[in-house]
Enzyme design. Structure first.
Site, PDB file in Angstrom:
ATOM      1  N   GLU A 287       0.838  -1.203   0.000  1.00  0.00           N
ATOM      2  CA  GLU A 287       0.000   0.000   0.000  1.00  0.00           C
ATOM      3  C   GLU A 287       0.876   1.259   0.000  1.00  0.00           C
ATOM      4  OE1 GLU A 287      -3.439   1.968   2.913  1.00  0.00           O
ATOM      5  OE2 GLU A 287      -2.042   0.470   3.673  1.00  0.00           O
ATOM      6  N   LYS A 351      -9.650   2.687  -2.835  1.00  0.00           N
ATOM      7  CA  LYS A 351     -10.136   2.137  -1.576  1.00  0.00           C
ATOM      8  C   LYS A 351     -11.558   2.609  -1.304  1.00  0.00           C
ATOM      9  CE  LYS A 351      -8.693   1.430   3.237  1.00  0.00           C
ATOM     10  NZ  LYS A 351      -7.708   1.771   4.272  1.00  0.00           N
ATOM     11  N   CYS A 405      -5.480  -2.330   2.703  1.00  0.00           N
ATOM     12  CA  CYS A 405      -5.322  -2.235   4.156  1.00  0.00           C
ATOM     13  C   CYS A 405      -6.426  -3.001   4.881  1.00  0.00           C
ATOM     14  CB  CYS A 405      -5.266  -0.762   4.571  1.00  0.00           C
ATOM     15  SG  CYS A 405      -4.779  -0.497   6.292  1.00  0.00           S
TER      16      CYS A 405
END
Length: 527
Positions: A287, A351, A405
């Site tokens: 990430e 995301k 994440c």
């Protein structure tokens, strides 16, 4: 055992509060990286006895009569989440001069809030309470329901769900593939709380018998699944390289270090494979591994093209910017790019589920006036979220489902299936949390997503834990915390699951309703 139960039931004052907190904290030992499976048996046994004694004063109002049961659950939950999430404080020390004063919000405020779920769980259970095994059913169903609610209310945060405690190894993970995390959580609480029956004797035989059946079914189903032939390997094989650079988080935020960090990733990507291994077709970085806005740095794309050989693809986490319109600041997204050997971005995804206070500020205008900003977002205003998950279609046709994440901890939000997807892709940066239990807990929860979906998992973290995991939860190969380097491994095959996730959730809710009906019946029988 009966004498001990009596002492716990009759406990009062600060000793009672301390016992509830201690019981909750002890239960965390069953989570990663410790996996002390006996700990929650002690914790939930004590909790049952504490609830036995959680009676309001005669003649008190409805709220005061129920408050003792709620508070026992709250103190139990506060101990559980305080012991399980203390490591969040490390993130506030990365930029200590700016954020250290907020540390109590993370390590005390969040556990205090999450403990409310456990408080309501014990409150609802107490409404169905009786003297026998029915109260164990009530506690299990109530905890299962409120753990499920914790996954999505107020953006959700189902970290360290109780069910993970009974799934430390692949043999014990397979139940999640059949009935889902929330049903496993419900049944786990029943088994953990059953020893409390030895202290009061009523309902002992049926309660223990049912717990033994559940435990045997849990182990037996895992053994059955693992005894079946593994799915055939992909033909042709798809070699993948996962890159774990171990970049100190403070350096990632240093503008002077950005060029060196980028070149360090490239060097690990260009390294020769081990003898006998083919060159990787797909290289995966963690990430936000590209330390600048890639579309504003065309020279970086040229460098990537220089390093990638013919047919290779790079998948990398990056911050993506987007023009928001005249006179408006740009929007930023926590994203993942797919870049081909010509330096072209051929796929991307943003995301969806952002971290409150980490990647964006709830009530932004109000909190910014108070001088707050998102902890992990280096740009004003934090990140924007995508409206939906976007699968990544790679050159060659393989489809990866990206989880950036902590998106990997939300089983109900993952829509990937073996019919449409070839693998789960979880890129993360756990460097915020140092050498604490946090990265191990994060990896374990991501590992379970592979078992639930029947899809192999490619997980790449900045500092660890990085690994490639099969659809049965076995780690093919990986890198532990703070182990700098790379691993080359072939992508495992996927494996269909017997029950789709929506049906698992329906079954879980029906099961909880049946357990509460049993509890209600036994309550009426005892009055």
């Amino acid at each position: 055992m009966e004498r001990l139960a009596s002492r716990v039931i009759l406990s009062s004052g600060i000793g009672r509060v301390f016992l509830a907190m201690l019981a909750g904290a002890l239960a965390v030992l069953a989570q990663a990286p410790f996996f002390v499976i006996l700990a929650p048996f002690v914790s939930f046994t004590l909790l049952v006895w504490l609830i036995d004694g959680a009676t309001g004063r005669a003649g008190a109002g409805m709220i005061r009569r129920r408050l003792p049961a709620f508070m026992i659950g709250w103190w139990f939950g506060f101990g559980y989440f305080l012991a399980g999430l203390w490591w969040l404080g490390a993130a506030f020390l990365v930029e200590a001069d700016e954020f250290a004063w907020l540390m109590p919000l993370g390590i005390i405020g969040l556990p205090a809030f999450l403990a409310v779920y456990f408080g309501f769980a014990t409150l609802v259970a107490r409404l169905f309470w009786s003297e026998g095994a029915g109260r164990i059913c009530a506690l299990a169903a109530s905890f299962g329901l409120f753990e499920w609610l914790r996954a999505f209310l107020f953006t959700g945060f189902p970290w360290n769900a109780i069910g993970y405690a009974v799934m430390p190894v692949p043999l014990l993970m397979q139940s999640a593939g059949a009935i889902g995390l929330w049903a496993v959580t419900t049944l786990a609480v029943f088994v953990f709380a059953t020893p409390a029956l030895f202290g009061t004797r009523r309902g002992l035989v049926p309660g223990v018998a049912f717990a033994l059946v559940l435990a045997a079914a849990h182990v037996g189903y895992g053994a059955f699944v693992l005894s079946r032939p593994a799915p055939a390997a992909l033909d042709p094989a798809l070699p993948i390289r996962i890159v774990q650079p171990v970049i100190d988080q403070a350096k990632k935020l240093d503008d002077a270090e950005r060029g060196r960090i980028f070149e360090e990733h490239l060097a690990l990507s260009a390294a020769a494979p081990a003898e006998g291994r083919p060159k990787p077709k797909i290289i995966v970085w963690p990430e936000t591994s590209i330390p600048f806005i890639l579309t504003l740095n065309p020279d970086a794309l040229v460098r990537i093209a220089d390093v990638l050989e013919d047919g290779q693809v790079l998948i990398a986490g990056a911050v993506r910017s987007e023009d928001a319109g005249p006179g408006l600041p740009p929007r930023y997204y926590n994203s993942v790019y797919v870049i081909d050997d010509r330096g072209q971005i051929v796929a991307a995804a943003d995301k969806v589920h952002l971290v409150p206070f980490g990647e964006y500020l709830p009530f932004e205008s109000l909190l910014q006036e108070a001088g707050l900003q998102a902890l992990a977002a280096s740009m004003p205003g934090g990140y924007s979220s995508a409206p939906a998950h976007q699968p990544l279609t790679l050159p060659g046709g393989k489809v990866f489902y990206p989880l950036i994440c902590y998106e990997a901890i939300f089983p109900d939000e993952i829509e990937a299936t073996t019919a449409t997807t070839d693998a789960l892709l979880n890129i993360t940066n756990d460097g915020w949390f140092g050498k604490t239990p946090g990265p191990f807990q994060h990896f374990h929860q991501a590992q379970l997503r592979a078992v639930e979906t029947g899809l192999p998992l490619i997980r790449v973290a900045n500092t660890g834990v990085s690994a490639v995991v099969t659809a049965r939860g076995d780690v093919v190969d990986g890198l532990q915390l703070d182990a700098k380097g790379f691993v080359d491994v072939d992508l495992p095959a996927k494996e269909p699951r017997p029950i789709p996730h929506p049906w698992q959730t329906r079954g879980f809710l029906i099961g909880c309703a049946l357990m509460l009906l049993i509890a209600l019946y036994t309550r009426k029988q005892s009055t």
